[in-house]
Design a protein around this motif. Structure first.
Motif, PDB file in Angstrom:
ATOM      1  N   THR A  43       0.785  -0.897  -0.273  1.00 29.24           N
ATOM      2  CA  THR A  43      -0.279   0.028   0.025  1.00 29.24           C
ATOM      3  C   THR A  43       0.620   1.490   0.228  1.00 29.24           C
ATOM      4  O   THR A  43       2.272   0.664   0.178  1.00 29.24           O
ATOM      5  N   GLU A  54       2.643   1.998   3.483  1.00 29.78           N
ATOM      6  CA  GLU A  54       3.359   0.586   3.752  1.00 29.78           C
ATOM      7  C   GLU A  54       4.839   0.955   2.668  1.00 29.78           C
ATOM      8  O   GLU A  54       6.420   1.414   3.603  1.00 29.78           O
ATOM      9  N   ARG A  63      -5.440   8.241   1.107  1.00 32.17           N
ATOM     10  CA  ARG A  63      -4.727   7.588   0.270  1.00 32.17           C
ATOM     11  C   ARG A  63      -3.725   6.130   0.898  1.00 32.17           C
ATOM     12  O   ARG A  63      -3.742   5.521   0.078  1.00 32.17           O
ATOM     13  N   THR A 101      -4.606   3.648   2.679  1.00 29.68           N
ATOM     14  CA  THR A 101      -4.519   2.382   2.462  1.00 29.68           C
ATOM     15  C   THR A 101      -4.981   1.623   0.713  1.00 29.68           C
ATOM     16  O   THR A 101      -4.872   0.960   0.421  1.00 29.68           O
ATOM     17  N   HIS A 102      -4.560   2.773  -0.051  1.00 29.93           N
ATOM     18  CA  HIS A 102      -4.072   1.800  -1.499  1.00 29.93           C
ATOM     19  C   HIS A 102      -3.510   1.765  -2.092  1.00 29.93           C
ATOM     20  O   HIS A 102      -1.711   1.985  -1.817  1.00 29.93           O
ATOM     21  N   LEU A 103      -3.024   0.958  -3.286  1.00 28.11           N
ATOM     22  CA  LEU A 103      -2.603   0.126  -3.740  1.00 28.11           C
ATOM     23  C   LEU A 103      -1.850   1.272  -4.973  1.00 28.11           C
ATOM     24  O   LEU A 103      -2.612   2.109  -5.339  1.00 28.11           O
TER      25      LEU A 103
END
Length: 323
Positions: A95, A98, A127, A129-131
């Motif tokens: 993510t 991360e 954002r 949590t987005h890939l």
């Protein structure tokens, strides 16, 4: 902020008969300033950048940050890099949060710092949590910048960071880069082939050709009073409001293919393409045998040209040029 110094850096691939992609480059990025590095594709700009962050082998010379060899810096170096392609510089399985948190020092409140950095680059903290696949190219490049800042760098290298983006978002990303550099007082090496971008961001300009720096100095001086024929050719080739996009001189020697970098020409490396060199001036045979880089330091802008101060030329780009 710290001074970033390339001290006679060479990068060579393939042993003695291989390719010298960077050849004895000395360049200083003053503390808190932006140095724009410009040159055509294959000139060695990206290789020099990758050498600074340990991704290309330094065959000779040193890269220093704050007087310390970067090879001796800790794993989380205070020198970070933002890469050209926003689609390949982020792990597609991690993510956004991360990826940014991975670069942070231990002991950091990662969730709060990720949110702060996303806001800093004008992205919604949600954002996190987005890939990467859920973001546009411009958004990914903002994330890449946030990740670089997560390492709390003293110096930043930006390698053609807008060339893969739509024109509609390039200006916004450049404005963001300029704002961040000033806010954190970062030393920055900004690499681009776009002279308008270089003029917009840079305090100093260095021009690279076939693995070497051929001219360097304050941006306003180099771009208005270029001393090396290659710099003038780059400026002449840049589109402007005063000439058509394809208004090229069909007889220009600079239109010729660059020499084979495995076998660079003797003497001045630019002489096979130089519009004021031995191909058009028979009295300039010195360009065929003597390397002008060896005594470039006393010349204006340290130009690697035997005749840099003898060529009259008009100012090449106005002070008001903008992106």
């Amino acid at each position: 902020m710290s001074e970033l110094v390339f001290d006679s850096v060479s990068v060579r691939y393939g042993g003695r008969r291989g390719l010298t992609a960077v050849d004895g480059v000395s360049l200083t990025v003053p503390a808190g300033k932006v140095v724009g590095l410009v040159g055509e594709s294959g000139s060695g700009k990206s290789t020099l950048a990758r050498a600074a962050v340990g991704l290309s082998p330094v065959s000779a010379g040193r890269v220093l940050l704050g007087g310390v060899d970067v090879r001796k810096l800790p794993r989380r170096r205070p020198l970070q890099m933002v890469f050209q392609d926003p689609y390949s510089s982020l792990n597609p399985r991690m993510t956004i949060g991360e990826s940014i948190a991975e670069a942070m020092p231990r002991g950091t409140d990662r969730r709060a710092e990720v949110a702060r950095l996303l806001e800093l680059v004008n992205l919604d903290p949600e954002r996190a949590t987005h890939l990467p696949g859920q973001l546009s190219g411009g958004q990914r490049q903002r994330v890449a910048l946030a990740r670089a800042l997560a390492g709390r760098p003293e110096a930043l290298i930006a390698d053609e960071i807008t060339s893969a983006l739509d024109v509609s978002v390039q200006g916004a990303v450049l404005n963001l880069v300029r704002s961040v550099q000033r806010q954190f007082d970062l030393s920055m090496l900004f690499i681009s082939h776009n002279l308008a971008v270089i003029r917009y961001l840079s305090d100093f300009v260095a021009v690279m050709y076939l693995g070497r720096i051929v001219e360097a100095g304050p941006a306003a001086q180099v771009l208005t009073d270029p001393q090396h024929p290659y710099t003038r050719d780059l400026l002449d080739a840049a589109p402007s409001a005063h000439k058509p996009l394809f208004d090229l001189d069909p007889g220009a020697t600079a239109d010729a293919e660059p020499p084979d970098p495995h076998h660079p020409p003797a003497g001045c490396r630019y002489h096979p393409r130089c519009p004021v060199g031995p191909l058009v001036r028979s009295d300039r045979e010195i360009c065929l045998r003597a390397d002008p880089a060896e005594d470039a330091a006393p010349r204006k802008h340290a130009a690697a040209c035997h005749f840099s101060e003898s060529e009259g030329h008009e100012p090449a780009i106005s002070q008001g040029a903008s992106v």
